[in-house]
Design an enzyme around this catalytic site. Structure first.
Site, mmCIF file in Angstrom:
data_model
loop_
_atom_site.group_PDB
_atom_site.id
_atom_site.type_symbol
_atom_site.label_atom_id
_atom_site.label_comp_id
_atom_site.label_asym_id
_atom_site.label_seq_id
_atom_site.Cartn_x
_atom_site.Cartn_y
_atom_site.Cartn_z
ATOM 1 N N GLY A 249 -26.863 -9.070 -6.011
ATOM 2 C CA GLY A 249 -28.438 -9.381 -7.524
ATOM 3 C C GLY A 249 -29.897 -8.790 -6.177
ATOM 4 N N GLU A 291 -22.430 -7.822 -1.843
ATOM 5 C CA GLU A 291 -21.944 -7.492 -3.045
ATOM 6 C C GLU A 291 -22.923 -7.246 -3.972
ATOM 7 O OE1 GLU A 291 -18.218 -9.496 -3.826
ATOM 8 O OE2 GLU A 291 -19.618 -10.923 -4.946
ATOM 9 N N PRO A 292 -23.992 -5.874 -3.344
ATOM 10 C CA PRO A 292 -24.665 -4.953 -4.397
ATOM 11 C C PRO A 292 -24.049 -4.133 -5.337
ATOM 12 C CG PRO A 292 -25.097 -4.095 -1.700
ATOM 13 C CD PRO A 292 -23.952 -5.331 -1.961
ATOM 14 N N ARG A 294 -26.546 -3.277 -8.380
ATOM 15 C CA ARG A 294 -28.321 -2.569 -9.153
ATOM 16 C C ARG A 294 -28.186 -1.787 -8.638
ATOM 17 N NH1 ARG A 294 -30.457 -5.343 -13.449
ATOM 18 N NH2 ARG A 294 -29.340 -7.165 -12.612
ATOM 19 N N TYR A 335 -31.621 -9.102 -22.351
ATOM 20 C CA TYR A 335 -32.676 -9.591 -21.950
ATOM 21 C C TYR A 335 -34.273 -9.137 -21.825
ATOM 22 C CZ TYR A 335 -28.013 -8.283 -18.928
ATOM 23 O OH TYR A 335 -27.026 -8.498 -18.811
ATOM 24 N N CYS A 362 -28.084 0.476 -36.195
ATOM 25 C CA CYS A 362 -28.930 -0.060 -37.137
ATOM 26 C C CYS A 362 -28.850 -1.452 -36.954
ATOM 27 C CB CYS A 362 -27.767 -0.485 -38.234
ATOM 28 S SG CYS A 362 -27.842 1.903 -39.288
ATOM 29 N N GLU A 363 -30.252 -1.600 -35.874
ATOM 30 C CA GLU A 363 -30.507 -2.886 -35.923
ATOM 31 C C GLU A 363 -32.074 -3.101 -35.470
ATOM 32 O OE1 GLU A 363 -29.136 -5.973 -34.415
ATOM 33 O OE2 GLU A 363 -26.583 -4.853 -35.427
ATOM 34 N N TYR A 391 -25.892 -1.419 -15.146
ATOM 35 C CA TYR A 391 -25.731 -1.618 -16.363
ATOM 36 C C TYR A 391 -26.104 -1.249 -17.674
ATOM 37 C CZ TYR A 391 -25.116 -5.575 -12.755
ATOM 38 O OH TYR A 391 -24.702 -6.215 -11.431
HETATM 39 C C1 LIG Z 1 -20.524 -12.600 -8.170
HETATM 40 C C2 LIG Z 1 -21.809 -10.692 -7.968
HETATM 41 N N1 LIG Z 1 -21.689 -10.364 -6.615
HETATM 42 C C3 LIG Z 1 -21.773 -9.248 -7.001
HETATM 43 C C4 LIG Z 1 -22.670 -9.133 -7.876
HETATM 44 C C5 LIG Z 1 -23.907 -7.749 -8.303
HETATM 45 O O1 LIG Z 1 -24.443 -7.823 -8.863
HETATM 46 P P1 LIG Z 1 -26.002 -6.817 -8.924
HETATM 47 O O2 LIG Z 1 -25.791 -5.937 -9.800
HETATM 48 O O3 LIG Z 1 -27.471 -7.912 -9.121
HETATM 49 O O4 LIG Z 1 -26.187 -7.086 -7.343
HETATM 50 C C6 LIG Z 1 -22.819 -10.297 -9.671
HETATM 51 C C7 LIG Z 1 -23.851 -9.985 -10.832
HETATM 52 O O5 LIG Z 1 -24.523 -10.794 -10.833
HETATM 53 C C8 LIG Z 1 -22.141 -11.140 -9.551
HETATM 54 O O6 LIG Z 1 -21.968 -11.663 -9.916
HETATM 55 N N1 LIG Z 2 -25.546 -6.865 -16.427
HETATM 56 C C1 LIG Z 2 -26.560 -7.593 -16.349
HETATM 57 C C2 LIG Z 2 -26.399 -7.999 -14.908
HETATM 58 C C3 LIG Z 2 -25.207 -8.677 -14.555
HETATM 59 C C4 LIG Z 2 -24.569 -8.931 -13.247
HETATM 60 C C5 LIG Z 2 -23.576 -10.054 -13.114
HETATM 61 N N2 LIG Z 2 -22.567 -11.013 -12.523
HETATM 62 C C6 LIG Z 2 -27.750 -6.653 -16.242
HETATM 63 O O1 LIG Z 2 -27.430 -5.804 -16.779
HETATM 64 O O2 LIG Z 2 -29.081 -6.765 -15.593
#
Ligand SMILES: Cc1ncc(COP(=O)(O)O)c(C=O)c1O
Ligand SMILES: N[C@@H](CCCC[NH3+])C(=O)O
Length: 436
Positions: A249, A291-292, A294, A335, A362-363, A391
């Site tokens: 996160g 567990e990163p 993004r 979002y 088409c949105e 994502y």
């Molecule tokens: C359990 C868990 N771990 C890791 C992540 C990875 O999150 P991010 O991609 O924001 O690092 C997520 C997504 O939010 C998640 O739900």
């Molecule tokens: N898909 C989301 C994040 C989901 C994270 C997974 N729990 C995004 O684009 O920001």
């Protein structure tokens, strides 16, 4: 330091560079829309997380959350960098198997793993399950029995702590579909139940507060809350966590207004809090896992589009449309996520006007950016949208029967197609003609 959205490289022709390659050349060779990843940026982030842990001297694992972007080449890159892998579905696990990823370094997350997925993961010999609920605990016990095997687990705990982020990507609060609640006794019951099953080794606990976080205080708070309960479970059940997984996160920069923290800031806070809390409880220091997703791939990815039509509504908005949109990047529509972009073929030219970048679906809501200053746009210009590595492709769809774009990895002056573009035949591959 990491290249932010503000400091992209350009060449003497005034073209954007991805790695050492001219983005316009990439667009010509691979067609648009396309995703281009700067592999060095991915490697640098992976290394920064590992370095931050090395400096603390603690035992650790950094597991890349493959939901952010998964394909065979990406998983292989993750392995090259010595990270573990977090998967959340049979499909992500299958990708890891196809990539030759060591299964003992795979962690399986998710709030509704099917019996089949659990079986496949046990047969593959994954490192651990992050168990989310009592249903999963039962399935896991039954499948271990059937396969005459054992497995390691972490329990996913909902710590009742929320970060400042979009509600759709906040997971740590009480009203969440994920995990065992701390405050209503679910978590304690799960600890008790797990300790009683001989085929399940309860290694430790997991929590994940939410995604795109820009603060560390929520992590400190979650760890302190968790340890108050661990202390109690130690006294009552003799439970000692060998692993604490603090989830992912960690926020990234999508626009110049985002000020993400460095990996060190998150890692230091997590390790410091766990040291303090385990010390306070007179418990051994556990391994620390994160567990990163993004933060490893997000800023490394750029989407290249070709500009097509335009529509100017005087005093209202000037729309320019690209050849992709919500089908390769649902985040603005889902979002309200914001992005920055430049014309890859004219990055050095002065901006003259404010444009609104629309997708081709088409949105009316298929908008990528509402307020983008650009030089006067011509059809055929290449628009590069930054920080689309997480994502984007992962959440792509075939809405309007648009094929998913290709993905290209660039490393210095080399480039390689790692996911082919879908074609029309792919779109009808699973269709069956009407026979009734
Ligand atoms: C359990 C868990 N771990 C890791 C992540 C990875 O999150 P991010 O991609 O924001 O690092 C997520 C997504 O939010 C998640 O739900
Ligand atoms: N898909 C989301 C994040 C989901 C994270 C997974 N729990 C995004 O684009 O920001």
């Amino acid at each position: 330091m990491f290249m932010s959205v503000m400091t992209k490289k350009r060449n003497e022709q005034g073209h954007l560079m991805i790695g050492d390659i001219d983005a316009v050349r990439l667009a010509e060779q691979y067609q648009t829309p396309m995703f281009a990843y700067d592999v060095n940026a991915i490697r640098n982030k992976a290394r920064a997380f590992k370095r931050a842990f090395e400096q603390t001297g603690i035992d650790y694992q950094v597991a890349y959350a493959s939901k952010a972007f998964s394909c065979i080449a990406m998983v292989q890159l993750v392995h090259e960098e010595g990270l573990s892998l977090d998967v959340v579905s049979g499909g992500e696990l299958y990708t890891a198997i196809q990539a030759g990823f060591p299964m003992e370094n795979v962690h399986f997350n998710g709030n509704n793993k099917s019996r089949q997925e659990i079986r496949e993961a046990l047969q593959a010999g994954i490192g651990c399950f992050v168990v989310d609920n009592f249903h999963e605990l039962e399935l896991l016990e039954e499948e271990c029995e059937r396969l005459q095997t054992q497995t390691n687990i972490l329990l996913r705990i909902t710590p009742g702590v929320e970060g400042t982020t979009h509600s759709y990507i906040s997971t740590g609060g009480e009203d969440s579909k994920f995990g065992f609640d701390l405050f209503n006794g679910q978590a304690e019951a799960a600890v008790e139940q797990s300790l009683a099953v001989s085929s399940i080794q309860l290694q430790g606990l997991h929590f994940h507060i939410g995604s795109q976080l820009f603060e560390t205080s929520v992590l400190t708070k979650a760890i302190a809350t968790l340890y108050r309960h661990i202390e109690h479970w130690h006294t009552l059940h003799g439970f000692i966590p060998e692993v604490i997984n603090a989830g992912g996160g960690f926020g990234i920069s999508y626009t110049r207004y985002d000020e993400p923290l460095e990996p060190e800031a998150f890692v230091e806070t997590i390790v410091h809090s766990i040291r303090e809390e385990s010390g306070r409880c007179h418990l051994p220091l556990p391994e620390v896992w994160i567990e990163p997703g993004r933060s490893i791939v997000g800023e490394a990815g750029t989407t290249l589009y070709t500009i097509g039509s335009q529509k100017e509504i005087e005093h209202v908005r000037h729309y320019v449309s690209v050849d992709g949109g919500m089908t390769d990047n649902i985040r603005p529509a889902l979002y309200g996520a914001r992005y920055e972009a430049e014309l890859a073929n004219r990055v050095t030219q002065q901006n003259e006007k404010m444009y609104a970048v629309a997708g081709k679906a088409c949105e009316s809501g298929d908008m990528l950016i509402y307020d983008l200053p650009l030089p006067t746009v011509k059809s055929g210009d290449i628009l590069a949208v930054f920080s689309t590595g997480a994502y984007g492709y992962a959440m792509a769809s075939n809405y309007n029967r648009l094929p998913r774009p290709p993905v290209v990895f660039v490393e210095n002056d080399e480039h390689q197609l790692v996911v082919e573009s879908e074609n029309y035949a792919d779109l009808v591959r699973n269709d069956r003609p009407l026979t009734m």
